[in-house]
Design an enzyme around this catalytic site. Structure first.
Site, short mmCIF file in Angstrom:
data_model
loop_
_atom_site.label_atom_id
_atom_site.label_comp_id
_atom_site.label_asym_id
_atom_site.label_seq_id
_atom_site.Cartn_x
_atom_site.Cartn_y
_atom_site.Cartn_z
N GLU A 45 34.11 39.48 33.24
CA GLU A 45 33.02 40.28 33.78
C GLU A 45 32.85 41.58 32.99
OE1 GLU A 45 31.58 41.73 38.25
OE2 GLU A 45 33.66 41.19 37.89
N LYS A 114 24.38 39.53 39.07
CA LYS A 114 25.32 39.31 40.16
C LYS A 114 24.60 39.43 41.49
CE LYS A 114 30.10 40.50 41.33
NZ LYS A 114 31.26 41.34 40.95
N CYS A 175 33.05 36.83 39.90
CA CYS A 175 34.14 37.50 40.59
C CYS A 175 34.03 37.39 42.11
CB CYS A 175 34.22 38.97 40.16
SG CYS A 175 35.82 39.74 40.50
N SER A 356 67.32 60.12 38.20
CA SER A 356 68.20 60.75 39.19
C SER A 356 69.40 59.90 39.57
CB SER A 356 67.40 61.06 40.46
OG SER A 356 67.02 59.86 41.12
#
Length: 734
Positions: A45, A114, A175, A356
């Site tokens: 896309e 789309k 999509c 750490s």
């Protein structure tokens, strides 16, 4: 007549606004597709401009440059004799659309906008694009002059249409349309469309890949057909990682699978399939419904065949079983690929991490080590682009890594920042892990810097604050913790900018953060401390998943140092030690466990629960371990912490998005950062339920007898309340 067709789909590592790079990757994918005999190539896309352009879509430059790239594609000899399906933004009648452009031999066949937008979670497509809401409607689109000069066309079809070749019919989805209850493939399949394509920009989340695969299998199980799925890959320039997974399916079976995580910028998947298999499947399963389809698709005809007449001996692809990654593998691979894209495109020379010796920073270190493993493997596999990028990052034209540990030494610097409140155990754990992964490690003592800052304060005010353990007030105790945390941030950036310079090497380092998603929920970190960094690969991952990931790393990467890290209680080490031992733990400070936070976080974001509805759910979820009164205390405590510290999310380090309950307020979790932290109405609704829930409950025993049990107030209720008050007056405030 030929029946077998060879089709190609791909995953491309496109980059927002990188028109030059995007063009080259598109051309490379088309060239590979043709080399494998494909007559149709599908790309991701918005691949021409990159999906993540965001508000750059408003700019006319983005539209202009997209058409300039399209012209280059039309003119290229590489794109001849294959139908190319590319994605780009197009403005039609002054309205901006997210489109697919299909072309063949210097002619545009059709433009399909789309129809169903993604406008949830991370996605805001309606902000930049309109959806084409005219089903089966096709208009004329007047091409820009620069395209007319190449194609000789004035107008082309624009709208909801499909492509009809001499041997089959191809329909497009994009999509989110696959995820919609009214997916276009349903009506297209009923109207005889045999090949469905889906150009996507779908991001990675833990445990999500199976949803995508199942949707595609289901689409072709119901109505038959061939389904091609293309996806973006990599870091497009934002917090998400697009995870590829290009695939081809037929009649409910996956027949070709691309990689989910890879350092390759271009991956092309091809499959040879028999159209008669679609027709036979539909003849039995779908024929009655197909006969009654009332609204035919608008067909754009092209004088071109995907098949040939001499394909009788051409083998077809057979069904395969999809290989899903475990969540631990996903954590190892997704953030690692994202970090590599960010590093090689940022122009920096490596990473610096304050290590750490705890679970969070160790997880970040292991992800960087995983990145080095992937890089070395890609180089061994002959990926020249990866080797070129490595040499540019380390600043050596002839460098070739011999092992992940050696590469770590070149690109990764770790530092343990000790104070008088640090234990020897955490220092040793950090050093041991650094030795095993090969990072360049430093021990830095921050006491001098902390005392210098407090000295300035003392000169100005005449006061010297004390820890609570030495008689100080809660406010003094909090301030002393925060000054240590913030000094670490300043030093991290200093060493990131000048560390390589001091060693006679060029470049700077990106500072990595290591705050997990659960700490972000409660604000359990100091604003502008060493959680403030350039990027954070674990900011969207829960503590529970990180512990599982470290267990995976112990075996997969042979890092035994992680066993001691996992066995130690999580601690910030900002308060004085007691007899040389840590007296401060994260879960005690927060007033709840990390596993409880994960449950609460999912209810808040995914289930859309406020305080009252969360309480109503948790009295059932936690009924075996907590009384209703205890649940109420936990819920109230969480929402107080969350609302008081929500402001921290406005400045939180950009993090890899991996969880659907991420509190990142940049684009995913759009909520206020100034709250009424008393939640008076909501908490009163909870309080009204407590007396009702204390009524004796009748429990039916297995033997049929009734037994009454009283739900007693918890003996730890006072402890929870004290922890809540204590935490709200400690570092969660700032």
């Amino acid at each position: 007549m030929g029946r077998k067709v060879t089709l190609a789909t791909c995953s491309l590592n496109q980059w927002a606004l990188d028109f030059e790079g995007n063009l080259q990757r598109i051309l490379e994918s088309i060239e590979i597709a043709k080399a494998h005999g494909a007559k149709y190539r599908l790309g991701p896309e918005l691949e021409i401009c990159g999906y993540g352009c965001a508000d750059h879509f408003y700019e006319s430059d983005t539209l202009l440059h997209s058409f300039q790239v399209l012209r280059k594609l039309l003119e290229s000899p590489i794109t001849q004799d294959i139908i190319c399906d590319v994605g780009m933004p197009i403005m039609h009648h002054n309205v901006r659309y997210n489109c697919r452009v299909l072309f063949l031999n210097r002619k545009i066949l059709l433009i399909r906008p789309k129809m169903l937008m993604a406008n949830y979670g991370l996605y805001r497509e309606i902000r930049w694009f309109s959806h084409w809401n005219q089903s089966r409607r096709v208009e004329e689109y007047f091409l820009p002059r620069m395209i007319q000069e190449v194609t000789g066309q004035d107008t082309v079809p624009f709208g909801d249409c499909v492509l009809s070749t001499k041997d089959t019919c191809i329909g497009t989805e994009m999509c989110a349309e696959l995820w919609n209850p009214r997916s276009p493939h349903i009506q297209m399949g009923l109207d005889g469309v045999e090949i469905f394509t889906n150009a996507s920009a779908s991001h990675h989340e833990l445990r999500k890949a199976d949803q995508r695969v199942n949707l595609i299998k289901s689409a072709t199980t119901k109505s038959g057909g061939i389904y091609l799925y293309a996806n973006q890959r990599g870091c497009d320039g934002d917090r998400v990682y697009y995870d590829g997974c290009a695939m081809v399916a037929i009649n409910g079976d996956i027949v070709a699978q691309g990689a989910q995580f890879s350092l390759s910028d271009v991956e092309v998947i091809t499959a040879t399939l028999d159209l008669e298999d679609v027709r036979s499947y539909r003849g039995e399963v779908c024929q009655p419904n197909m006969e009654s389809e009332p609204k035919p698709c608008h067909r754009v005809k092209v004088d071109f065949s995907l098949s040939s007449g001499d394909d009788i001996y051409l083998p077809t692809h057979q069904p395969i079983t999809w290989n899903f990654h475990t969540p631990e593998e996903e954590i190892s691979l997704g953030p690692a690929c994202w970090l590599w894209d960010y590093l090689r495109r940022s122009g920096q020379a490596g990473f610096l991490l304050p290590l750490s010796g705890g679970v969070d920073s160790s997880s970040t270190a292991c992800i960087v080590y995983s990145m080095c493993v992937l890089i070395c493997q890609a180089i061994q596999d002959g990926k020249s682009q990866v080797l070129e990028d490595v040499r540019r990052v380390v600043g050596e034209d002839t460098y070739c890594p011999q092992s992940p540990e050696e590469l770590c030494g070149h690109m990764f610097t770790t530092c343990y920042m000790a104070s008088e409140n640090s234990s020897q155990d955490t220092c040793s754990r950090a050093r041991e892990l650094a030795n095993q992964i090969g990072s360049t490690h430093m021990n830095i003592n921050i006491d001098m810097a902390v005392k210098g800052i407090l000295g300035i304060f003392s000169v100005v005010t005449g006061s010297w604050p004390k820890f609570r353990a030495y008689g100080g007030s809660p406010r003094e105790n909090l301030a002393l913790q925060n000054v240590q945390a913030r000094v670490r941030m300043v030093l991290a950036y200093l060493f990131a900018q000048l560390g390589l310079w001091a060693r006679g090497k060029p470049g700077g380092l990106l500072v990595l953060g290591s705050a997990n998603v659960d700490e972000s929920l409660t604000g359990y970190f100091t604003k502008y401390d060493c959680s403030s960094a350039d990027i954070n690969p674990i900011g969207g991952i829960s503590k529970t998943d990180l512990k599982s990931f470290l267990l995976f790393c112990v075996e997969h990467f042979h890092l035994p140092a992680l066993r001691g890290i996992l066995a130690a209680p999580p601690t910030a080490e900002l308060e004085p030690l007691t007899d040389g031992q840590v007296s401060q733990t994260d879960e005690a400070d927060m007033g709840m466990t990390y596993s409880e936070l994960s449950v609460i976080g999912r209810l808040r974001k995914i289930s859309k629960c406020g305080p009252f509805s969360m309480f109503c759910k948790l009295i059932h979820t936690w009924k075996d371990v907590l009384s209703p009164t205890e649940v109420a205390q936990k819920v109230k405590h969480f929402f107080r912490m969350y609302s008081m510290n929500r402001h921290k999310m406005t400045t939180v380090t950009p993090s890899y998005h991996a969880e659907s309950y991420s509190p990142d307020d940049n684009r995913f979790d759009l909520r206020p950062f100034l709250y009424n932290t008393r939640w008076t109405w909501q908490f009163r609704c909870i309080d009204k339920q407590i007396p009702v829930l204390r009524v004796p409950l009748l429990v039916t025993a297995a033997g049929g007898e009734d037994a009454a049990s009283e739900v007693e107030p918890s003996k730890t209720e006072g402890t929870v309340s004290r922890l809540a008050a204590n935490t709200l007056n400690q570092k969660v405030l700032q």
